[in-house]
Write a protein that holds these residues in place. Sequence first.
Motif, short mmCIF file in Angstrom:
data_model
loop_
_atom_site.label_atom_id
_atom_site.label_comp_id
_atom_site.label_asym_id
_atom_site.label_seq_id
_atom_site.Cartn_x
_atom_site.Cartn_y
_atom_site.Cartn_z
N UNK A 194 0.87 -1.18 0.00
CA UNK A 194 0.00 0.00 0.00
C UNK A 194 0.90 1.22 0.00
N UNK A 195 0.69 2.13 -0.95
CA UNK A 195 1.48 3.37 -1.01
C UNK A 195 0.58 4.53 -0.65
N UNK A 196 0.98 5.30 0.36
CA UNK A 196 0.15 6.39 0.84
C UNK A 196 1.04 7.57 1.23
N UNK A 197 0.42 8.71 1.55
CA UNK A 197 1.18 9.87 1.99
C UNK A 197 0.56 10.46 3.25
N UNK A 198 1.32 11.36 3.87
CA UNK A 198 0.87 11.99 5.10
C UNK A 198 -0.20 13.05 4.84
N UNK A 242 -2.52 2.11 -4.51
CA UNK A 242 -2.38 3.51 -4.15
C UNK A 242 -3.53 3.98 -3.29
N UNK A 243 -3.22 4.71 -2.22
CA UNK A 243 -4.23 5.33 -1.36
C UNK A 243 -4.11 6.84 -1.55
N UNK A 244 -5.06 7.42 -2.27
CA UNK A 244 -4.96 8.83 -2.65
C UNK A 244 -6.04 9.62 -1.91
N UNK A 245 -5.62 10.33 -0.86
CA UNK A 245 -6.58 11.02 0.01
C UNK A 245 -6.84 12.46 -0.39
N UNK A 246 -6.02 13.00 -1.32
CA UNK A 246 -6.17 14.40 -1.67
C UNK A 246 -5.59 14.69 -3.04
N UNK A 247 -5.32 15.96 -3.29
CA UNK A 247 -4.90 16.40 -4.62
C UNK A 247 -3.52 15.87 -5.01
N UNK A 248 -3.30 15.78 -6.32
CA UNK A 248 -2.01 15.36 -6.85
C UNK A 248 -1.67 16.23 -8.05
N UNK A 249 -0.40 16.62 -8.13
CA UNK A 249 0.07 17.48 -9.21
C UNK A 249 1.32 16.85 -9.83
N UNK A 250 1.47 16.97 -11.14
CA UNK A 250 2.70 16.59 -11.81
C UNK A 250 3.19 15.20 -11.50
N UNK A 251 4.37 15.12 -10.91
CA UNK A 251 4.95 13.83 -10.57
C UNK A 251 4.07 12.99 -9.67
N UNK A 252 3.23 13.65 -8.88
CA UNK A 252 2.29 12.90 -8.04
C UNK A 252 1.29 12.12 -8.86
N UNK A 253 0.86 12.71 -9.99
CA UNK A 253 -0.04 12.01 -10.91
C UNK A 253 0.70 10.83 -11.53
N UNK A 255 -14.10 9.14 4.81
CA UNK A 255 -14.11 8.41 6.09
C UNK A 255 -14.02 6.90 5.90
N UNK A 256 -14.29 6.43 4.68
CA UNK A 256 -14.23 4.99 4.42
C UNK A 256 -12.95 4.56 3.71
N UNK A 257 -12.10 5.53 3.37
CA UNK A 257 -10.93 5.25 2.53
C UNK A 257 -10.02 4.18 3.12
N UNK A 258 -9.61 4.38 4.36
CA UNK A 258 -8.66 3.43 4.96
C UNK A 258 -9.26 2.04 5.09
N UNK A 259 -10.51 1.96 5.50
CA UNK A 259 -11.15 0.66 5.66
C UNK A 259 -11.23 -0.08 4.33
N UNK A 260 -11.58 0.64 3.27
CA UNK A 260 -11.70 0.00 1.97
C UNK A 260 -10.34 -0.44 1.43
N UNK A 261 -9.33 0.39 1.63
CA UNK A 261 -7.98 0.02 1.19
C UNK A 261 -7.50 -1.22 1.93
#
Length: 254
Positions: free
Chosen positions: A56-60, A106-117, A190-196
């Motif tokens: 699982x790849x995630x960010x802070x 991938x666990x994507x909780x928010x916006x992504x730009x450039x290399x993040x995409x 609110x369901x993101x982590x549980x589903x991942x």
Amino acid sequence: MCLENANGSLETSLQNTVATVQFGHPASNSFPRELLNRLTAEINSLSRNENVSVIILKSEGAKTFCSGASFDELLKVENEEQGVEFFSGFAHLLNAMRNCSKIIIGRVQGKAVGGGVGIISACDYVFATSKSDIKLSELAIGIGPFVIEPSVSRKIGKTAMTEMTLAAHEWKSADWAFQKGLFSVLCETENLDAEVENFASKLSSYNPEALQEMKKIIWEGTETWESLLFERAAITGKLVLSDFTKSALLQFKK
């Protein structure tokens, strides 16, 4: 295991056979070269780890998944060699994700730009929320998404990639990204982590050898990336030295 310094943080935890890798940086989870190198090394290490079947790849944080390359480091690039070296960091990371023997979620909780995409597009299966808008802003700062383009185009198609790239100031909604195939699942925040975690648990219960063979099939036809991505890094390494780019980076930073 947690590795943290001024260049950001990287933490890996293991539960059963699921490894969770979390990266972070105070500047909207951007990537200086040193953090890129550490994440690449971690992906390569987990690929060899027989006790891991799924990553699982995630960010802070809550608002931003990843804002791409570090503007501070880009402003410090003084010659073509340094520029090529910096953008080769993304090439190494994408190739590590592509060659990794484990399925990457991938666990994507928010916006992504450039290399993040680009990083999202190199994941094998992606969970996101309605807050996970995306943008390829590279043309606006005088460069282009050259290194990540093969990965993004592979996931959403050349037409959608072109639409994103040329509309460099325009955010695309999470629903748009879902419809184009960048995201596999859209869920409530609110369901993101549980589903991942539920999906990762189910996936890790499958035959590890079958998962590894499936990973190879998923990435068939990308063998040229071993050289292509570095050729693209050379293009960006030149453009980042232009007066246009230096000026644009300073404006964005302000």
